[in-house]
Design a protein around this motif. Structure first.
Motif, PDB file in Angstrom:
ATOM      1  N   ALA A 181      -8.219   5.333   5.174  1.00  0.00           N
ATOM      2  CA  ALA A 181      -7.246   4.507   4.464  1.00  0.00           C
ATOM      3  C   ALA A 181      -7.598   3.025   4.526  1.00  0.00           C
ATOM      4  CB  ALA A 181      -5.846   4.747   5.028  1.00  0.00           C
ATOM      5  N   TYR A 205      -4.166  11.142  -1.475  1.00  0.00           N
ATOM      6  CA  TYR A 205      -4.754  12.062  -0.497  1.00  0.00           C
ATOM      7  C   TYR A 205      -5.065  13.379  -1.190  1.00  0.00           C
ATOM      8  CZ  TYR A 205      -3.708   8.801   3.222  1.00  0.00           C
ATOM      9  OH  TYR A 205      -3.714   7.689   4.036  1.00  0.00           O
ATOM     10  N   GLY A 211       0.807   5.488   0.074  1.00  0.00           N
ATOM     11  CA  GLY A 211       0.109   6.753   0.234  1.00  0.00           C
ATOM     12  C   GLY A 211       0.726   7.796  -0.682  1.00  0.00           C
ATOM     13  N   ILE A 260      -3.178   4.977  -2.561  1.00  0.00           N
ATOM     14  CA  ILE A 260      -4.146   5.795  -1.820  1.00  0.00           C
ATOM     15  C   ILE A 260      -3.733   7.250  -2.025  1.00  0.00           C
ATOM     16  CG2 ILE A 260      -5.241   6.266   0.400  1.00  0.00           C
ATOM     17  CD1 ILE A 260      -4.155   3.524   1.350  1.00  0.00           C
ATOM     18  N   ASP A 314      -1.464   9.503   8.534  1.00  0.00           N
ATOM     19  CA  ASP A 314      -1.814   8.104   8.295  1.00  0.00           C
ATOM     20  C   ASP A 314      -0.577   7.214   8.204  1.00  0.00           C
ATOM     21  OD1 ASP A 314      -4.481   8.554   8.413  1.00  0.00           O
ATOM     22  OD2 ASP A 314      -4.913   8.089   6.311  1.00  0.00           O
ATOM     23  N   MET A 365      -8.479   9.214  -1.276  1.00  0.00           N
ATOM     24  CA  MET A 365      -8.863   9.555   0.093  1.00  0.00           C
ATOM     25  C   MET A 365      -9.314  11.014   0.145  1.00  0.00           C
ATOM     26  SD  MET A 365      -8.804   8.649   3.348  1.00  0.00           S
ATOM     27  CE  MET A 365      -8.372   9.188   4.978  1.00  0.00           C
ATOM     28  N   LYS A 412       0.847  -1.187   0.000  1.00  0.00           N
ATOM     29  CA  LYS A 412       0.000   0.000   0.000  1.00  0.00           C
ATOM     30  C   LYS A 412       0.887   1.243   0.000  1.00  0.00           C
ATOM     31  CE  LYS A 412      -4.128  -1.824   2.310  1.00  0.00           C
ATOM     32  NZ  LYS A 412      -5.036  -1.676   3.471  1.00  0.00           N
ATOM     33  N   CYS A 470      -0.915   3.127   8.216  1.00  0.00           N
ATOM     34  CA  CYS A 470      -2.044   2.823   7.340  1.00  0.00           C
ATOM     35  C   CYS A 470      -1.580   2.384   5.948  1.00  0.00           C
ATOM     36  CB  CYS A 470      -2.962   4.038   7.210  1.00  0.00           C
ATOM     37  SG  CYS A 470      -3.771   4.507   8.766  1.00  0.00           S
TER      38      CYS A 470
END
Length: 331
Positions: free
Chosen positions: A64, A39, A7, A37, A107, A75, A5, A112
């Motif tokens: 998340a 943001y 971010g 993910i 996060d 997100m 994952k 996350c």
């Protein structure tokens, strides 16, 4: 290993950040490597997607933990309306950038996701740790960075140089799977001076006792002017311009900036917000994609390295020399 994952901050909303992100994930290749993910703002993302005529789909999530594999997760950390003014510097865009970075940072601190990637226009907030510049030709790490030149000399201490050299050696072995890496340590002065004789040379000598293959101090001219950098796995620069200037002169669209602090891992494309290109469909996605490839490769290398070193094999032979030393009469 579970899918990684990542971010991702959304960059400057009036720049090429969303264009680069949406283009990168238009093809499924990156989605097979990681779960992204982003943001940011679904409305701003939709604006850029429509203005670019892109077809990239994304799913809006509120936390998340809701991110799913096989899709671009967005997100929603910006609920307010953000006016997009392509190519312009505005307080709204500045604020949206800050919100995205801070939300992703929070996060990440809560674990996350596994690594963080900054979009074009978002710089890495450097703290304790190691900063590297990477391209297909070289890796450059820094002892000091973003410091005035009149403070560099006094900040290069034996303790700091030792810590950076040991950190770089470990990063090359654990994160880049390089066995016995060769490190070139750059000199501070054009001719050997106090720093070279009393700090750099002793630290390099002690490093060899710890099985760190450090060479130097070497002049930046000899390393970059003759392509001697190709003989080393990494270069340790002492200050910002000593590494950044030759790196940018010798780099290509591949370039990635990396910051490693403990297990925390953040990468960014060596690419600014490119306001002049905003909305024109001209942004290059190579550096951003390589920022993602770099962290995914590092995370997999770390898993292999940690597994290999978790349970070292016991010594299976008997060294008679140890018996001889124990039985030798005291002098």
């Amino acid at each position: 290993m579970e899918k990684i994952k990542i971010g991702i901050t959304h960059g400057y909303t009036n720049g090429v950040g969303y264009e680069v992100i949406l283009k990168a994930f238009e093809e499924p290749t990156l989605l097979e490597m990681c779960t992204p993910i982003v943001y940011g703002s679904p409305k701003v993302a939709s604006y850029h997607r429509k203005s670019m005529g892109l077809t990239t789909n994304f799913a809006t999530i509120q936390k998340a933990e809701d991110a799913q594999d096989g899709r671009l997760n967005l997100m929603e950390c910006i609920q307010d309306e953000v006016k997009v003014e392509l190519g312009q510097k505005t307080p709204e865009a500045d604020n949206a950038t800050t919100i995205s970075i801070e939300a992703a940072r929070r996060d990440y601190a809560e674990k996350c996701f596994d690594a963080q990637v900054m979009a074009p226009g978002d710089d890495i907030a450097e703290s304790d740790g190691l900063t590297l510049l990477i391209n297909e030709r070289m890796k450059i790490a820094f002892v000091t960075d973003q410091q005035p030149m009149n403070e560099v000399g006094k900040n290069i201490t034996e303790e700091l140089l030792t810590a950076k050299l040991e950190a770089l050696d470990k990063v090359l072995k654990r994160d880049f799977a390089i066995s016995g890496p060769r490190i070139a340590v750059l000199a501070l002065n054009p001719e050997p001076g106090h720093e070279e004789e009393e700090i750099l040379k002793p630290v390099i000598a002690k490093a060899s006792e710890k099985h760190i293959l450090a060479m130097g101090p070497l002049s930046a001219e000899s390393i970059f002017g003759t392509e001697a950098y190709s003989h080393y796995d990494a270069i340790l620069a002492l200050y910002h311009d000593q590494g950044y200037v030759p790196f940018k002169l010798l780099t290509s669209d591949f370039a990635v900036k990396l910051h490693i602090s403990g297990d925390a891992l953040t990468s960014a494309p060596v690419q600014d917000a490119e306001l002049a290109k905003a909305g024109k469909g001209e942004a290059n996605i190579t550096s951003f994609c390589n920022a993602i490839y770099t962290v995914t490769d590092i995370l997999r290398n770390r898993q292999d390295y940690d597994e290999a070193h978790a349970n070292p094999l016991p010594k299976l032979f008997h060294d008679k020399r140890e018996d001889n030393r124990r039985s030798a009469p005291a002098e």
